[in-house]
Design a protein around this motif. Sequence first.
Motif, PDB file in Angstrom:
ATOM      1  N   GLY A   1      -0.912   9.052  14.446  1.00 36.96           N
ATOM      2  CA  GLY A   1       0.089   7.833  15.638  1.00 36.96           C
ATOM      3  C   GLY A   1       0.253   7.106  15.144  1.00 36.96           C
ATOM      4  O   GLY A   1       1.915   6.923  15.981  1.00 36.96           O
ATOM      5  N   LEU A   2       0.421   6.199  14.195  1.00 35.50           N
ATOM      6  CA  LEU A   2       1.554   5.670  13.752  1.00 35.50           C
ATOM      7  C   LEU A   2       2.961   6.312  13.508  1.00 35.50           C
ATOM      8  O   LEU A   2       3.958   6.255  14.100  1.00 35.50           O
ATOM      9  CB  LEU A   2       1.470   4.831  12.508  1.00 35.50           C
ATOM     10  CG  LEU A   2       2.066   3.622  11.520  1.00 35.50           C
ATOM     11  CD1 LEU A   2       2.857   2.734  13.486  1.00 35.50           C
ATOM     12  CD2 LEU A   2       2.119   2.907  11.258  1.00 35.50           C
TER      13      LEU A   2
ATOM     14  N   ILE B   1       1.029  -1.437  -0.061  1.00 33.90           N
ATOM     15  CA  ILE B   1       0.457  -0.164  -0.094  1.00 33.90           C
ATOM     16  C   ILE B   1       1.083   1.312  -0.078  1.00 33.90           C
ATOM     17  O   ILE B   1       1.351   0.895   0.619  1.00 33.90           O
ATOM     18  CB  ILE B   1      -1.475  -0.184   1.736  1.00 33.90           C
ATOM     19  CG1 ILE B   1      -1.531  -1.040   1.455  1.00 33.90           C
ATOM     20  CG2 ILE B   1      -1.802   1.471   1.136  1.00 33.90           C
ATOM     21  CD1 ILE B   1      -2.398  -1.247   2.896  1.00 33.90           C
ATOM     22  N   THR B   2       0.662   2.386  -0.845  1.00 31.48           N
ATOM     23  CA  THR B   2       1.385   3.323  -0.964  1.00 31.48           C
ATOM     24  C   THR B   2       0.254   4.435  -1.102  1.00 31.48           C
ATOM     25  O   THR B   2      -0.182   4.814  -1.813  1.00 31.48           O
ATOM     26  CB  THR B   2       2.260   2.888  -2.351  1.00 31.48           C
ATOM     27  OG1 THR B   2       2.883   2.305  -2.642  1.00 31.48           O
ATOM     28  CG2 THR B   2       3.216   4.835  -2.849  1.00 31.48           C
ATOM     29  N   LEU B   3       0.495   5.363   0.411  1.00 33.31           N
ATOM     30  CA  LEU B   3       0.278   6.613   0.181  1.00 33.31           C
ATOM     31  C   LEU B   3       1.198   7.648   0.036  1.00 33.31           C
ATOM     32  O   LEU B   3       1.231   8.193   0.427  1.00 33.31           O
ATOM     33  CB  LEU B   3      -0.516   6.669   1.788  1.00 33.31           C
ATOM     34  CG  LEU B   3      -1.385   7.784   2.092  1.00 33.31           C
ATOM     35  CD1 LEU B   3      -2.611   8.328   0.785  1.00 33.31           C
ATOM     36  CD2 LEU B   3      -1.741   8.183   3.534  1.00 33.31           C
ATOM     37  N   ARG B   4       0.188   8.727  -1.134  1.00 33.38           N
ATOM     38  CA  ARG B   4       1.098   9.874  -1.528  1.00 33.38           C
ATOM     39  C   ARG B   4       0.663  11.348   0.155  1.00 33.38           C
ATOM     40  O   ARG B   4      -0.512  11.718  -0.875  1.00 33.38           O
ATOM     41  CB  ARG B   4       0.685  10.592  -2.701  1.00 33.38           C
ATOM     42  CG  ARG B   4       1.487  11.771  -3.148  1.00 33.38           C
ATOM     43  CD  ARG B   4       2.096  12.349  -4.516  1.00 33.38           C
ATOM     44  NE  ARG B   4       2.361  12.954  -4.996  1.00 33.38           N
ATOM     45  CZ  ARG B   4       1.331  14.098  -4.809  1.00 33.38           C
ATOM     46  NH1 ARG B   4       0.699  14.442  -5.095  1.00 33.38           N
ATOM     47  NH2 ARG B   4       2.213  15.759  -5.154  1.00 33.38           N
ATOM     48  N   ILE B   5       1.229  11.264   0.556  1.00 37.56           N
ATOM     49  CA  ILE B   5       0.892  12.520   1.893  1.00 37.56           C
ATOM     50  C   ILE B   5       0.945  13.645   1.184  1.00 37.56           C
ATOM     51  O   ILE B   5       1.757  14.969   1.054  1.00 37.56           O
ATOM     52  CB  ILE B   5       1.665  12.660   2.762  1.00 37.56           C
ATOM     53  CG1 ILE B   5       1.040  11.100   3.674  1.00 37.56           C
ATOM     54  CG2 ILE B   5       0.967  13.081   3.835  1.00 37.56           C
ATOM     55  CD1 ILE B   5       2.911  10.276   4.678  1.00 37.56           C
ATOM     56  N   THR B   6       0.059  14.740   1.115  1.00 42.42           N
ATOM     57  CA  THR B   6      -0.079  15.965   0.054  1.00 42.42           C
ATOM     58  C   THR B   6      -0.896  17.095   1.000  1.00 42.42           C
ATOM     59  O   THR B   6      -0.991  18.004   1.024  1.00 42.42           O
ATOM     60  CB  THR B   6      -0.516  15.939  -1.185  1.00 42.42           C
ATOM     61  OG1 THR B   6      -1.978  14.834  -0.500  1.00 42.42           O
ATOM     62  CG2 THR B   6       0.216  14.598  -2.209  1.00 42.42           C
ATOM     63  N   ASP B   7      -1.380  16.165   1.907  1.00 39.34           N
ATOM     64  CA  ASP B   7      -2.561  17.242   2.817  1.00 39.34           C
ATOM     65  C   ASP B   7      -2.842  16.745   4.852  1.00 39.34           C
ATOM     66  O   ASP B   7      -2.574  15.587   4.603  1.00 39.34           O
ATOM     67  CB  ASP B   7      -3.935  17.196   2.024  1.00 39.34           C
ATOM     68  CG  ASP B   7      -5.002  18.791   3.031  1.00 39.34           C
ATOM     69  OD1 ASP B   7      -5.875  18.083   4.178  1.00 39.34           O
ATOM     70  OD2 ASP B   7      -4.411  19.614   2.351  1.00 39.34           O
ATOM     71  N   PRO B   8      -2.522  17.693   5.223  1.00 35.12           N
ATOM     72  CA  PRO B   8      -2.639  17.187   6.685  1.00 35.12           C
ATOM     73  C   PRO B   8      -3.860  16.494   7.164  1.00 35.12           C
ATOM     74  O   PRO B   8      -3.755  16.259   7.948  1.00 35.12           O
ATOM     75  CB  PRO B   8      -2.612  18.781   7.499  1.00 35.12           C
ATOM     76  CG  PRO B   8      -1.966  19.276   6.468  1.00 35.12           C
ATOM     77  CD  PRO B   8      -2.108  19.185   5.087  1.00 35.12           C
TER      78      PRO B   8
ATOM     79  N   ILE C   1       6.783  16.277   8.195  1.00 35.44           N
ATOM     80  CA  ILE C   1       5.419  15.107   7.551  1.00 35.44           C
ATOM     81  C   ILE C   1       4.263  14.935   8.210  1.00 35.44           C
ATOM     82  O   ILE C   1       3.320  15.243   7.815  1.00 35.44           O
ATOM     83  CB  ILE C   1       6.403  13.529   7.243  1.00 35.44           C
ATOM     84  CG1 ILE C   1       7.120  14.185   6.351  1.00 35.44           C
ATOM     85  CG2 ILE C   1       4.718  12.488   6.302  1.00 35.44           C
ATOM     86  CD1 ILE C   1       8.100  12.421   6.505  1.00 35.44           C
ATOM     87  N   ALA C   2       4.508  14.536  10.015  1.00 34.23           N
ATOM     88  CA  ALA C   2       3.630  14.403  10.629  1.00 34.23           C
ATOM     89  C   ALA C   2       2.493  15.755  10.822  1.00 34.23           C
ATOM     90  O   ALA C   2       1.307  15.844  11.172  1.00 34.23           O
ATOM     91  CB  ALA C   2       3.354  14.357  12.495  1.00 34.23           C
ATOM     92  N   GLU C   3       3.218  17.315  10.676  1.00 36.62           N
ATOM     93  CA  GLU C   3       2.071  17.923  10.416  1.00 36.62           C
ATOM     94  C   GLU C   3       1.778  18.451   9.300  1.00 36.62           C
ATOM     95  O   GLU C   3       1.133  19.561   8.726  1.00 36.62           O
ATOM     96  CB  GLU C   3       3.216  19.440  11.225  1.00 36.62           C
ATOM     97  CG  GLU C   3       4.155  18.782  12.735  1.00 36.62           C
ATOM     98  CD  GLU C   3       4.387  20.150  13.213  1.00 36.62           C
ATOM     99  OE1 GLU C   3       4.805  20.456  12.169  1.00 36.62           O
ATOM    100  OE2 GLU C   3       5.251  19.970  13.971  1.00 36.62           O
TER     101      GLU C   3
END
Length: 453
Positions: free
Chosen positions: A350-351, A305-312, A388-390
Amino acid sequence: MAAPGAVEAAAAEPGGAAGPGSLFRPLSAEDGEQRPAEIESLCMNCFRSGVTRLLLTRIPFFREVIVSSFACGSCSWANTEIQSAGRIQEQGVRYTLAVTSRQDLNREVVKTDCATARIPELDLEIPAFSQKGVLTTVEGIIDRAVAGLEQDQPVRRATDEEVASKIEEFIGKLKQLKEVHSPFTLIVDDPSGNSFVENPHAPRKDDALVVTHYRRTPQQAAMLGLEGEELEEKPADAVEDLRDEVLQFHTNCPECNAPAHTNMKLVQIPHFKEVIIMATNCDSCGHRTNEVKSGGAIEAQGTRITLRITDPSDMTRDVLKSETCRVEIPELEFELGMGALGGKFTTLEGLLRDIRELVERNPFTLGDSPVPSKAEKLRDFVGKLGEIAEGRREAHFVMDDPAGNSYLQNVYAPEEDPELLVERYQRTFEQDEDLGLNDMRTEGYATGGGPGR
């Protein structure tokens, strides 16, 4: 502790005569032979010697009980306790008493340690196992509640005046109950069936007292340690829906080895599968841990599973990371191996927080004497992970699970998520070896025969 004079008041009630040599004799002021046994005991307050008195007696119209009373002559500490001398009853019992006069305050009450006492008019509840078993009166129940609330009032006044004033107001209401200016209700609910509220008109009916016997729930049976007996009484075709229950079993704390309990619940994750969530809490050292196990079998294919993080907002996605899952963040050249952090059911935020804590807890990386260059790199990594988390840095979050039991929420479900890619693949021989599948044989077993028959 029971109200002063509770045992003496009980002894003043007439009862029937016991046969010669009877171990449990009725509570009676006429019986001069009924003397408590005295045992020298250690005082847990000053650690000197005190005296424990044991009285084996029979309460009229009820059953046998053991009344124990400890007194220390050195520090004057005293304590009383009552235990049922019989077995746990077939059914639980609930006593509902309408207190309308001061005479009702003098009714005897046997409250075991597993009983709950409630006064609905004040929203007061004394939970099970919060007090020891006691032989007292209705007034004694109120006095014990007042004493318990007043115990920490000096500390509350020093730390939180507002809370202390509210509790002081509630204590005043409790004390007003003893004046019986208005009727109130006392409910004693005991799943063991060994509590008792006196009927002064016995054997005639008491209109102010309602006694209800009921069948214990599975949770109440588990609390009393009767899981096996309760399950045997259920019909053979009875099927329970475990999704509506939180199961509990006893274990030992992995940190301090003290007795603790683990809660376990079966949860259905939407658009995925069932998982088992387990949480362990230790009241002794405060250690808490939770773990997630797959409720199904190993899938025929692995999942990437690949997620592109683009938004908080991506940080709020639900994540199920099984213990066989690897986590990668290519932009940070970071990889979390299989088995690290165990199974987790949390959010993406959380992770990432758990990953950061795992790195910061490592004494060889950010401890007192790390290699300067390595410490600087790890501080830089922790900073980028925080960005990244923020939501201030774009990155790819990859979960590779050869068992196929991990999950990352699709917020557009049942439509496709443009930022989420789910790939299925055939496991390699090495991956099957890690999962123990190469040596597993489930075919060729016939009833009554061995493998290959």
